[in-house]
Design an enzyme around this catalytic site. Structure first.
Site, mmCIF file in Angstrom:
data_model
loop_
_atom_site.group_PDB
_atom_site.id
_atom_site.type_symbol
_atom_site.label_atom_id
_atom_site.label_comp_id
_atom_site.label_asym_id
_atom_site.label_seq_id
_atom_site.Cartn_x
_atom_site.Cartn_y
_atom_site.Cartn_z
ATOM 1 N N ARG A 40 73.033 -28.613 -11.396
ATOM 2 C CA ARG A 40 72.859 -29.016 -10.005
ATOM 3 C C ARG A 40 74.172 -29.309 -9.286
ATOM 4 O O ARG A 40 74.360 -28.970 -8.124
ATOM 5 C CB ARG A 40 71.956 -30.242 -9.955
ATOM 6 C CG ARG A 40 71.580 -30.686 -8.563
ATOM 7 C CD ARG A 40 70.613 -31.867 -8.606
ATOM 8 N NE ARG A 40 70.095 -32.203 -7.300
ATOM 9 C CZ ARG A 40 69.036 -31.635 -6.722
ATOM 10 N NH1 ARG A 40 68.398 -30.672 -7.363
ATOM 11 N NH2 ARG A 40 68.628 -32.007 -5.528
ATOM 12 N N HIS A 87 74.327 -64.290 1.226
ATOM 13 C CA HIS A 87 73.056 -64.503 0.531
ATOM 14 C C HIS A 87 71.911 -63.815 1.278
ATOM 15 O O HIS A 87 70.746 -64.233 1.180
ATOM 16 C CB HIS A 87 72.745 -66.002 0.376
ATOM 17 C CG HIS A 87 73.880 -66.784 -0.213
ATOM 18 N ND1 HIS A 87 74.147 -66.810 -1.567
ATOM 19 C CD2 HIS A 87 74.847 -67.528 0.371
ATOM 20 C CE1 HIS A 87 75.207 -67.563 -1.788
ATOM 21 N NE2 HIS A 87 75.665 -67.994 -0.626
ATOM 22 N N GLN A 119 98.273 -41.437 -37.414
ATOM 23 C CA GLN A 119 98.162 -39.992 -37.174
ATOM 24 C C GLN A 119 97.835 -39.714 -35.713
ATOM 25 O O GLN A 119 98.283 -38.719 -35.151
ATOM 26 C CB GLN A 119 97.069 -39.371 -38.057
ATOM 27 C CG GLN A 119 96.974 -37.858 -37.884
ATOM 28 C CD GLN A 119 95.916 -37.221 -38.759
ATOM 29 O OE1 GLN A 119 94.893 -36.758 -38.274
ATOM 30 N NE2 GLN A 119 96.165 -37.200 -40.065
ATOM 31 N N SER A 167 61.319 -36.895 3.182
ATOM 32 C CA SER A 167 60.219 -37.278 2.308
ATOM 33 C C SER A 167 59.215 -36.148 2.263
ATOM 34 O O SER A 167 58.977 -35.472 3.272
ATOM 35 C CB SER A 167 59.547 -38.562 2.833
ATOM 36 O OG SER A 167 58.308 -38.782 2.193
ATOM 37 N N ARG A 178 93.502 -42.714 -39.472
ATOM 38 C CA ARG A 178 92.689 -42.030 -38.470
ATOM 39 C C ARG A 178 91.310 -41.735 -39.009
ATOM 40 O O ARG A 178 91.099 -41.628 -40.213
ATOM 41 C CB ARG A 178 93.321 -40.730 -37.969
ATOM 42 C CG ARG A 178 92.844 -39.474 -38.659
ATOM 43 C CD ARG A 178 92.876 -38.238 -37.761
ATOM 44 N NE ARG A 178 92.058 -38.364 -36.579
ATOM 45 C CZ ARG A 178 92.073 -37.484 -35.575
ATOM 46 N NH1 ARG A 178 92.879 -36.450 -35.621
ATOM 47 N NH2 ARG A 178 91.300 -37.639 -34.521
ATOM 48 N N ARG A 216 85.889 -35.364 -25.970
ATOM 49 C CA ARG A 216 85.279 -34.185 -25.350
ATOM 50 C C ARG A 216 84.394 -34.566 -24.158
ATOM 51 O O ARG A 216 83.886 -33.693 -23.457
ATOM 52 C CB ARG A 216 84.492 -33.390 -26.386
ATOM 53 C CG ARG A 216 85.407 -32.684 -27.384
ATOM 54 C CD ARG A 216 84.650 -31.840 -28.380
ATOM 55 N NE ARG A 216 85.565 -31.126 -29.258
ATOM 56 C CZ ARG A 216 86.132 -29.965 -28.989
ATOM 57 N NH1 ARG A 216 85.881 -29.369 -27.838
ATOM 58 N NH2 ARG A 216 86.940 -29.375 -29.854
#
Length: 454
Positions: A12, A167, A243, A291, A331, A340
């Site tokens: 989308r 408020h 590492q 709507s 590691r 990723r």
């Protein structure tokens, strides 16, 4: 866009995040890995300490850089083909580059690709460059668009009075422009931190101690060589790691992004509320449907969409910021899978930005409604009156105004009758009598200047 995509960013919202694919896609990750690998070969060839690697001519340097500069879908797919055999994505890039050097004058140095490297040496630099590029080239320009739209609105509405709400209840008046300017100021503080963020990189081998480097060339100044290399790529050198690059800087960037996103969500909610209260009118767009059953509806969907996408972005960014700081011993591989998701984390924020901008371009101030509401809210002058009373030492000023105004329907006549009953100096009484809810805005309109000065 694929109708079968399982994430909205690939379906989308694909057109809204298109620019990010050059920086945060699998294609981009492979391309940046190629960049790091070839630049490391160039770096080593230029070092007099790595005596067994011959010098590379300027033409050969360009040949190497062409592998990155001419990178396209075909090359990326070839890397994926190789990975199907190696089952290792960084090793596949190494083999891809070697393959590209076959039949060239550089074929004799192809064994030097990935020399003294662990995969994380390549990956940490790649991800740092990907994030830096995606923010600078795609995300930050979108934030500048948002801020510039709100700056223009704030300046146009700097003097339009607004019944404030604390408020949710009527409170001391302000101006629309000043309330918009507050968000500009908040955004700019976060954007300054994001724009000035440090992007760190390391290039020190399997456990961060230059073990393979030293055994190969004991007398080479490896820290100097790798520092120069990392900085040449536009990153800052991290001299102490395991590492993996320890990812602290990533958490810092992600936390700044979440703050920006959260300020934007606050903005979305406020604009949504102002639309609900009638302060802002939405401009109908021809052929749009609000709507499926109520034809009259024009819904604030852009601000709702922005709020939702910012929230999703924050969920990912907050997880990454906490997860990436932790890696077992020297590691584990959890950071690899987590990283990723940089694309979705930044992508949802970008969608949110664009939705907010779209929404802002479809609203206008209903000035008639705003002034009419203020004209019905004379009780908000109670603060002004009790303050002047206290200035002149009138006892129980707050309590008198509380009893007079709290929960009561007060009109202009009633307020002015109360003011006239007070024993005040004539100049202060005159000033209070001349005051209206519409003019009781303090320095609000003047405060907008701060965003122009910024």
């Amino acid at each position: 866009m694929s109708i079968r995509a399982i994430t909205p960013l690939d379906g989308r919202y694909a057109s809204q995040v298109e620019g990010l694919s050059d920086y945060l896609s699998e294609w981009a990750l492979i391309r940046y890995r190629v960049l790091v690998e070839v630049e490391w070969l160039i770096e080593m060839a230029a070092s007099p300490h790595i005596t067994d690697l011959r010098e590379i001519t300027s033409a050969e340097v360009q040949t190497l850089r062409d592998i990155h500069e001419s990178f396209d879908d075909k090359v990326a797919l070839r890397a994926k083909e190789i990975e199907a055999t190696t089952r290792h994505d960084v090793k596949a890039v190494e083999y891809l580059i070697r393959e590209q050097l076959q039949g060239t004058s550089l074929e004799d140095v192809s064994e030097w690709i990935h020399f003294c490297c662990t995969s994380e040496d390549i990956n940490n630099l790649s991800y740092a460059l990907m994030l830096k590029g995606s923010l600078a080239q795609v995300w930050l320009p979108a934030t500048e668009d948002l801020v510039s739209v709100v700056v223009a609105m704030a300046e146009q509405t700097r003097s339009i009075p607004l019944l404030a709400r604390t408020h949710g209840q009527p409170a001391t008046p302000t101006t629309i422009g000043k309330e918009l300017a507050v968000f500009v100021h908040r955004w700019r503080r976060q954007l300054e931190q994001i724009a000035n963020a440090e992007y760190l990189g390391k290039f020190n081998g399997a456990v961060g101690s230059y073990n393979a480097h030293v055994i190969a060339y004991p007398n080479a100044p490896w820290e100097d060589i790798t520092k120069r290399f990392v900085e040449r790529l536009g990153l800052q050198h991290n001299p102490l790691t395991t590492q993996i690059e320890t990812h602290d800087f990533l958490a810092e960037v992600f936390h700044a992004l979440t703050r920006f996103n959260t300020v934007t969500m606050d903005f979305d909610k406020d604009v949504w509320s102002y639309i609900s209260l009638g302060v802002f009118k939405q401009i109908p767009v021809a052929r749009e449907v609000g709507s499926s059953t109520m034809p009259h509806k024009v819904n604030p969907i852009n601000f709702e969409n922005s709020e939702a996408n910012m929230g999703i972005s924050n969920s990912l960014l907050e997880h990454l910021a906490s997860k990436l700081l932790v890696s077992r011993l020297q590691r584990d591989l959890t950071d690899s899978s987590a990283l990723r998701n940089l694309g979705p984390a930044i992508g949802h924020s970008l969608v949110g930005l664009k939705s907010a901008i779209r929404g802002l371009r479809q609203i206008t101030v209903d000035e008639v409604m705003v002034r009419a509401e203020l004209a019905r809210s004379w009780e908000v002058l109670a603060e002004a009156v009790q303050t002047v009373m206290r200035k002149h030492g009138i006892g129980d000023a707050y309590e008198q105004l509380k009893e007079f105004s709290r929960g009561a329907a007060i009109d202009q006549e009633g307020m002015q009758r109360f003011i006239n009953s007070l024993d005040l100096p004539e100049d202060d009484k005159s000033r209070l009598l001349a005051l209206t809810p519409e003019t009781y805005t303090g320095l609000a309109s003047e405060l907008v200047r701060h965003i122009s000065e910024g």
